[in-house]
Design an enzyme around this catalytic site. Structure first.
Site, short mmCIF file in Angstrom:
data_model
loop_
_atom_site.label_atom_id
_atom_site.label_comp_id
_atom_site.label_asym_id
_atom_site.label_seq_id
_atom_site.Cartn_x
_atom_site.Cartn_y
_atom_site.Cartn_z
N LYS A 100 37.98 7.67 54.17
CA LYS A 100 36.96 8.27 55.06
C LYS A 100 36.39 7.22 56.03
CE LYS A 100 37.29 12.47 53.62
NZ LYS A 100 37.76 13.53 54.53
N TYR A 120 39.03 7.28 48.17
CA TYR A 120 38.45 8.29 49.05
C TYR A 120 37.55 7.65 50.12
CZ TYR A 120 35.85 12.58 50.28
OH TYR A 120 35.27 13.62 50.95
P1 NAP Z 1 38.23 21.86 49.27
O1 NAP Z 1 37.33 23.00 49.02
O2 NAP Z 1 38.87 21.17 48.11
O3 NAP Z 1 39.39 22.33 50.30
C1 NAP Z 1 40.37 21.42 50.68
C2 NAP Z 1 41.26 22.05 51.72
O4 NAP Z 1 42.26 21.08 52.10
C3 NAP Z 1 42.01 23.26 51.21
O5 NAP Z 1 42.16 24.18 52.27
C4 NAP Z 1 43.38 22.67 50.81
O6 NAP Z 1 44.45 23.61 50.83
C5 NAP Z 1 43.56 21.65 51.90
N1 NAP Z 1 44.51 20.60 51.54
C6 NAP Z 1 44.48 19.79 50.47
N2 NAP Z 1 45.55 18.98 50.46
C7 NAP Z 1 46.28 19.29 51.57
C8 NAP Z 1 47.50 18.82 52.11
N3 NAP Z 1 48.21 17.84 51.52
N4 NAP Z 1 47.96 19.37 53.25
C9 NAP Z 1 47.27 20.36 53.85
N5 NAP Z 1 46.11 20.85 53.40
C10 NAP Z 1 45.62 20.32 52.25
O7 NAP Z 1 37.49 20.70 50.09
P2 NAP Z 1 36.16 20.74 50.99
O8 NAP Z 1 35.02 20.36 50.14
O9 NAP Z 1 36.12 22.00 51.78
O10 NAP Z 1 36.45 19.49 51.94
C11 NAP Z 1 36.94 19.62 53.27
C12 NAP Z 1 36.84 18.26 53.94
O11 NAP Z 1 35.49 17.83 53.93
C13 NAP Z 1 37.64 17.16 53.23
O12 NAP Z 1 38.20 16.28 54.16
C14 NAP Z 1 36.59 16.46 52.41
O13 NAP Z 1 36.94 15.13 52.13
C15 NAP Z 1 35.40 16.55 53.36
N6 NAP Z 1 34.11 16.38 52.70
C16 NAP Z 1 33.70 17.24 51.75
C17 NAP Z 1 32.45 17.05 51.14
C18 NAP Z 1 31.93 17.96 50.08
O14 NAP Z 1 30.87 17.65 49.52
N7 NAP Z 1 32.58 19.07 49.77
C19 NAP Z 1 31.67 15.97 51.53
C20 NAP Z 1 32.12 15.11 52.51
C21 NAP Z 1 33.35 15.33 53.10
P3 NAP Z 1 44.81 24.53 49.51
O15 NAP Z 1 43.74 25.59 49.48
O16 NAP Z 1 46.15 25.08 49.78
O17 NAP Z 1 44.74 23.62 48.33
#
Ligand code: NAP
Length: 248
Positions: free
Chosen positions: A160, A156
């Site tokens: 990133k 991961y």
């Molecule tokens: P999340 O709640 O797990 O949501 C992930 C989203 O990505 C969902 O809409 C999912 O679709 C979609 N997705 C997953 N695999 C995919 C694929 N192969 N093709 C198309 N769409 C796909 O994650 P989040 O926490 O909102 O994270 C969003 C972004 O922020 C990510 O890039 C993550 O790495 C980054 N981020 C998050 C955090 C954190 O603390 N949450 C921190 C730093 C960075 P489905 O609903 O259909 O599964």
């Protein structure tokens, strides 16, 4: 703008979490928000309702961003329908955590394919259209750990950190065409991705945040909306940390 005057926004992984908040923040009358999901149609429908409530038009599709052909077909359809892409937000992301010595090749590949190659796949198609338009705003969602590192997340963190390098390289390629490319690096945000952490791990995580609390998806979406707005027209190649001070 399209002939009808609409602003065309594309958000990947818009069905849940940060992606949904970004779709809602970018929704406005005169804006069409295209977003994709991977497997969660019910969640996508909920996002579509939020976009409609904001006055924008919602269009959703099932697309696996890891597939170059699926992305090419999808964004080809968007361009056929809308004629342009003004804003692209590469948000879709997954984790497959584990210590390096135990990490399976499939877990390495899955994370790199969705997070890094997915971002490349979408940027490649959108950039071609944006170059013709001589306008575009690309915002890639990285992570604070892409800068600081994090044990148990080699795949991961590599993906990133790769997004940050990709953002800077493409920002330099596209700047002269009035296309900006920036990254947002969230800290610890309250979504499904972090929901599985136990209370002890959560408390340890919060202990590392100077502001002493978890962030909200809306706090990331607000910065994305700023980078997509005219107020950020002279900003490119930057990484904006939104992490309560986890990285200074
Ligand atoms: P999340 O709640 O797990 O949501 C992930 C989203 O990505 C969902 O809409 C999912 O679709 C979609 N997705 C997953 N695999 C995919 C694929 N192969 N093709 C198309 N769409 C796909 O994650 P989040 O926490 O909102 O994270 C969003 C972004 O922020 C990510 O890039 C993550 O790495 C980054 N981020 C998050 C955090 C954190 O603390 N949450 C921190 C730093 C960075 P489905 O609903 O259909 O599964």
């Amino acid at each position: 703008m399209t002939e009808s005057g609409d602003r065309i926004v594309v958000v990947t992984g818009g069905s849940r979490g940060i992606g949904r908040a970004i779709c809602a923040a970018l929704s406005a009358p005169g804006t069409t928000v295209y977003f994709n999901y991977n497997s969660n149609l019910d969640a996508a429908l909920a996002t579509a309702r939020e976009i409609s409530a904001g006055g924008g038009k919602a269009c959703y599709h099932q697309v696996d961003v890891a597939s170059e052909s699926a992305v090419s077909d999808y964004l080809g359809t968007v361009l056929k329908e809308a004629g342009r892409i003004d804003v692209l937000v590469n948000n879709a992301g997954i984790t497959r955590d584990g210590l390096l010595v135990r990490m399976k090749e499939t877990d390495w590949d899955a994370v790199m394919d969705v997070n890094l190659k997915g971002t490349f796949n979408c940027m490649k198609v959108a950039a071609k259209a944006m170059m013709k338009q001589r306008y575009g705003r690309i915002i890639n969602i990285s992570s604070v750990v892409g800068v600081t590192g994090n044990p148990g997340q080699a795949n991961y963190v590599a993906s990133k950190a790769g997004i940050i390098g990709l953002t800077k390289a493409v920002a330099r390629e596209l700047a002269s065409r009035n296309i900006t490319v920036n990254a947002v690096a969230p800290g610890y945000i309250d979504t499904d991705m972090t929901g599985d952490l136990g209370d002890t791990a959560k408390a340890a995580m919060i202990g590392q945040i100077p502001m002493g609390r978890i962030g909200t998806p809306e706090e990331i979406a607000g910065v994305v909306a700023f980078l997509a707005s005219a107020a950020a027209d002279y900003i490119t190649g930057q990484v904006i940390h939104v992490s309560g001070g986890m990285y200074m």
